[in-house]
Design a protein around this motif. Structure first.
Motif, PDB file in Angstrom:
ATOM      1  N   GLU A  37      49.800  37.711  39.851  1.00  0.00           N
ATOM      2  CA  GLU A  37      48.824  38.512  39.115  1.00  0.00           C
ATOM      3  C   GLU A  37      47.571  37.704  38.792  1.00  0.00           C
ATOM      4  O   GLU A  37      46.443  38.152  39.036  1.00  0.00           O
ATOM      5  CB  GLU A  37      49.447  39.032  37.815  1.00  0.00           C
ATOM      6  CG  GLU A  37      48.519  39.928  37.013  1.00  0.00           C
ATOM      7  CD  GLU A  37      49.201  40.529  35.791  1.00  0.00           C
ATOM      8  OE1 GLU A  37      48.478  41.045  34.913  1.00  0.00           O
ATOM      9  OE2 GLU A  37      50.438  40.474  35.709  1.00  0.00           O
TER      10      GLU A  37
ATOM     11  N   HIS B  23      46.334  34.976  40.168  1.00  0.00           N
ATOM     12  CA  HIS B  23      45.571  34.501  41.318  1.00  0.00           C
ATOM     13  C   HIS B  23      45.229  35.616  42.307  1.00  0.00           C
ATOM     14  O   HIS B  23      44.861  35.345  43.447  1.00  0.00           O
ATOM     15  CB  HIS B  23      46.331  33.359  41.996  1.00  0.00           C
ATOM     16  CG  HIS B  23      46.471  32.152  41.112  1.00  0.00           C
ATOM     17  ND1 HIS B  23      47.676  31.772  40.570  1.00  0.00           N
ATOM     18  CD2 HIS B  23      45.532  31.283  40.657  1.00  0.00           C
ATOM     19  CE1 HIS B  23      47.492  30.694  39.821  1.00  0.00           C
ATOM     20  NE2 HIS B  23      46.202  30.375  39.861  1.00  0.00           N
ATOM     21  N   ALA B  24      45.290  36.845  41.827  1.00  0.00           N
ATOM     22  CA  ALA B  24      44.863  37.975  42.652  1.00  0.00           C
ATOM     23  C   ALA B  24      43.351  38.136  42.646  1.00  0.00           C
ATOM     24  O   ALA B  24      42.808  38.959  43.397  1.00  0.00           O
ATOM     25  CB  ALA B  24      45.524  39.264  42.166  1.00  0.00           C
ATOM     26  N   THR B  25      42.656  37.367  41.802  1.00  0.00           N
ATOM     27  CA  THR B  25      41.197  37.383  41.755  1.00  0.00           C
ATOM     28  C   THR B  25      40.694  35.951  41.637  1.00  0.00           C
ATOM     29  O   THR B  25      41.429  35.048  41.208  1.00  0.00           O
ATOM     30  CB  THR B  25      40.660  38.191  40.556  1.00  0.00           C
ATOM     31  OG1 THR B  25      40.990  37.486  39.340  1.00  0.00           O
ATOM     32  CG2 THR B  25      41.258  39.593  40.518  1.00  0.00           C
ATOM     33  N   LEU B  26      39.426  35.744  41.967  1.00  0.00           N
ATOM     34  CA  LEU B  26      38.837  34.412  41.809  1.00  0.00           C
ATOM     35  C   LEU B  26      38.755  34.021  40.336  1.00  0.00           C
ATOM     36  O   LEU B  26      38.712  32.832  40.016  1.00  0.00           O
ATOM     37  CB  LEU B  26      37.449  34.367  42.442  1.00  0.00           C
ATOM     38  CG  LEU B  26      37.388  34.494  43.967  1.00  0.00           C
ATOM     39  CD1 LEU B  26      35.962  34.303  44.447  1.00  0.00           C
ATOM     40  CD2 LEU B  26      38.321  33.492  44.653  1.00  0.00           C
ATOM     41  N   GLN B  27      38.766  35.015  39.457  1.00  0.00           N
ATOM     42  CA  GLN B  27      38.725  34.717  38.025  1.00  0.00           C
ATOM     43  C   GLN B  27      39.944  33.891  37.615  1.00  0.00           C
ATOM     44  O   GLN B  27      39.851  33.015  36.745  1.00  0.00           O
ATOM     45  CB  GLN B  27      38.670  36.016  37.227  1.00  0.00           C
ATOM     46  CG  GLN B  27      38.282  35.835  35.775  1.00  0.00           C
ATOM     47  CD  GLN B  27      36.824  35.427  35.605  1.00  0.00           C
ATOM     48  OE1 GLN B  27      35.923  36.087  36.111  1.00  0.00           O
ATOM     49  NE2 GLN B  27      36.595  34.325  34.909  1.00  0.00           N
TER      50      GLN B  27
ATOM     51  N   ARG C 190      29.486  36.940  48.969  1.00  0.00           N
ATOM     52  CA  ARG C 190      30.091  38.074  49.681  1.00  0.00           C
ATOM     53  C   ARG C 190      29.978  37.791  51.184  1.00  0.00           C
ATOM     54  O   ARG C 190      28.898  37.492  51.682  1.00  0.00           O
ATOM     55  CB  ARG C 190      29.384  39.386  49.346  1.00  0.00           C
ATOM     56  CG  ARG C 190      29.940  40.607  50.094  1.00  0.00           C
ATOM     57  CD  ARG C 190      29.271  41.896  49.599  1.00  0.00           C
ATOM     58  NE  ARG C 190      29.541  43.046  50.443  1.00  0.00           N
ATOM     59  CZ  ARG C 190      30.620  43.840  50.344  1.00  0.00           C
ATOM     60  NH1 ARG C 190      31.528  43.587  49.435  1.00  0.00           N
ATOM     61  NH2 ARG C 190      30.769  44.886  51.140  1.00  0.00           N
TER      62      ARG C 190
ATOM     63  N   VAL D 185      41.657  37.351  48.806  1.00  0.00           N
ATOM     64  CA  VAL D 185      40.824  37.209  47.606  1.00  0.00           C
ATOM     65  C   VAL D 185      39.466  36.627  47.977  1.00  0.00           C
ATOM     66  O   VAL D 185      38.420  37.079  47.496  1.00  0.00           O
ATOM     67  CB  VAL D 185      41.537  36.310  46.571  1.00  0.00           C
ATOM     68  CG1 VAL D 185      40.617  36.014  45.392  1.00  0.00           C
ATOM     69  CG2 VAL D 185      42.816  36.965  46.082  1.00  0.00           C
ATOM     70  N   THR D 186      39.478  35.628  48.856  1.00  0.00           N
ATOM     71  CA  THR D 186      38.249  34.947  49.253  1.00  0.00           C
ATOM     72  C   THR D 186      37.315  35.869  50.023  1.00  0.00           C
ATOM     73  O   THR D 186      36.147  36.066  49.662  1.00  0.00           O
ATOM     74  CB  THR D 186      38.574  33.713  50.106  1.00  0.00           C
ATOM     75  OG1 THR D 186      39.348  32.779  49.335  1.00  0.00           O
ATOM     76  CG2 THR D 186      37.310  33.040  50.609  1.00  0.00           C
TER      77      THR D 186
ATOM     78  N   SER E 152      36.008  39.265  48.278  1.00  0.00           N
ATOM     79  CA  SER E 152      35.363  39.183  46.967  1.00  0.00           C
ATOM     80  C   SER E 152      33.880  39.511  47.068  1.00  0.00           C
ATOM     81  O   SER E 152      33.261  39.407  48.133  1.00  0.00           O
ATOM     82  CB  SER E 152      35.547  37.779  46.377  1.00  0.00           C
ATOM     83  OG  SER E 152      34.905  36.823  47.200  1.00  0.00           O
TER      84      SER E 152
ATOM     85  N   ASN F 107      30.769  38.501  44.512  1.00  0.00           N
ATOM     86  CA  ASN F 107      30.320  37.864  43.275  1.00  0.00           C
ATOM     87  C   ASN F 107      28.797  37.827  43.165  1.00  0.00           C
ATOM     88  O   ASN F 107      28.243  37.019  42.417  1.00  0.00           O
ATOM     89  CB  ASN F 107      30.882  36.441  43.178  1.00  0.00           C
ATOM     90  CG  ASN F 107      32.387  36.423  43.083  1.00  0.00           C
ATOM     91  OD1 ASN F 107      33.080  36.171  44.074  1.00  0.00           O
ATOM     92  ND2 ASN F 107      32.908  36.725  41.903  1.00  0.00           N
TER      93      ASN F 107
END
Length: 270
Positions: A65, A67-71, A123, A192-193, A196, A198
């Protein structure tokens, strides 16, 4: 698990030096900075770490959960800074870690005082007037190939990412690095990479920033570097006379010199 052990954190240089935190890109580990960091260990407190799933880091540290986003990766960076009580950090982020650094700076501006973005891309997919370098179909084809045969994909794509066809040993090293990465985590991290976006985060960067762009980079073309520079207020763009996406390996002296020049222009916070 202790955060420093979880990320295989290593620290070099004087304890009272300004912290330089080096963050590696997808499929890599902290070893990829080994030709750059010696230029800074006499004066700076050099901090290296591995993202979850990279290097010797225990794959159990990966949180599906988080590490499902860069956040989530940015939060890892913040926790490393907190654990070492780092202030006025210069975060040097390569590739996807450039955007991770942008997010970490927004989360904790009290910790991070400057950014060096090496081959950044907010992006990867083209969008209207924005040039990311890939169509949506390109990215999903890449992800499909990676997910069906990670080792085969690594062997095929790493030399392309590295460039420098006249120095095949560089592509071989990147291939080996990809193959050392936990494949299940790498597949998730790739999504994720490469999916994304940003771009909206760039305008919120509030610290001195250097954008380091290779003159010929198949992953993050020069249009992307210019976009990042133009969107981050007051940033500096330096185009390296280097090819490929990994100047930390292919042109480490030029990369270190550009970082050093930037550091001389960015005084430490009082």
């Amino acid at each position: 698990m202790d955060v420093l052990a979880r990320h295989n954190v290593t620290v070099h240089g004087p304890s009272d030096g300004r912290p330089l935190l080096f963050a590696h890109g997808f499929g890599c580990d902290q070893n990829m900075w080994r030709y750059v960091t010696p230029a800074f260990t006499d004066e700076y407190r050099v901090v290296l770490f591995d993202h979850v799933g990279a290097g010797p880091v225990d794959p159990a540290a990966y949180d599906v959960e988080r590490h499902a986003t860069l956040q989530g990766y940015a939060q890892d960076v913040v926790e490393i800074c907190d654990a070492l009580d780092l202030h006025d950090v210069v975060l040097v982020g390569h590739s996807v870690s450039a955007m991770i650094g942008v997010l970490a700076q927004a989360a904790r501006p009290d910790r991070i005082g400057a950014l060096v973005l090496v081959g950044p891309s907010p992006r990867y997919i083209d969008d209207d007037d924005y040039v990311g370098g890939f169509s949506e179909a390109d990215i999903f084809e890449l992800l499909g190939s990676l997910e069906s045969n990670y080792l085969g994909w690594s062997s095929a794509i790493a030399p392309v990412i590295m460039g420098n066809d006249d120095r095949p040993e560089l592509g071989q090293e990147l291939t080996a690095s990809f193959c050392r990465t936990d494949p299940d985590i790498a597949k998730r991290f790739a999504r994720v990479t490469f999916l994304s976006d940003n771009r909206a985060d760039l305008a919120d960067v509030s610290v001195p920033t250097l954008v380091l762009q290779c003159r010929d980079d198949v992953i993050a073309p020069i249009e992307v570097g210019r976009y990042v520079h133009e969107t981050i207020p007051g940033s500096v763009l330096t185009v390296l006379d280097a090819t490929g996406h990994c100047p930390n390996l292919s042109a480490p002296e030029e990369t270190a010199a550009a970082i050093a020049d930037f550091l001389r222009s960015v005084p430490a916070r009082s």
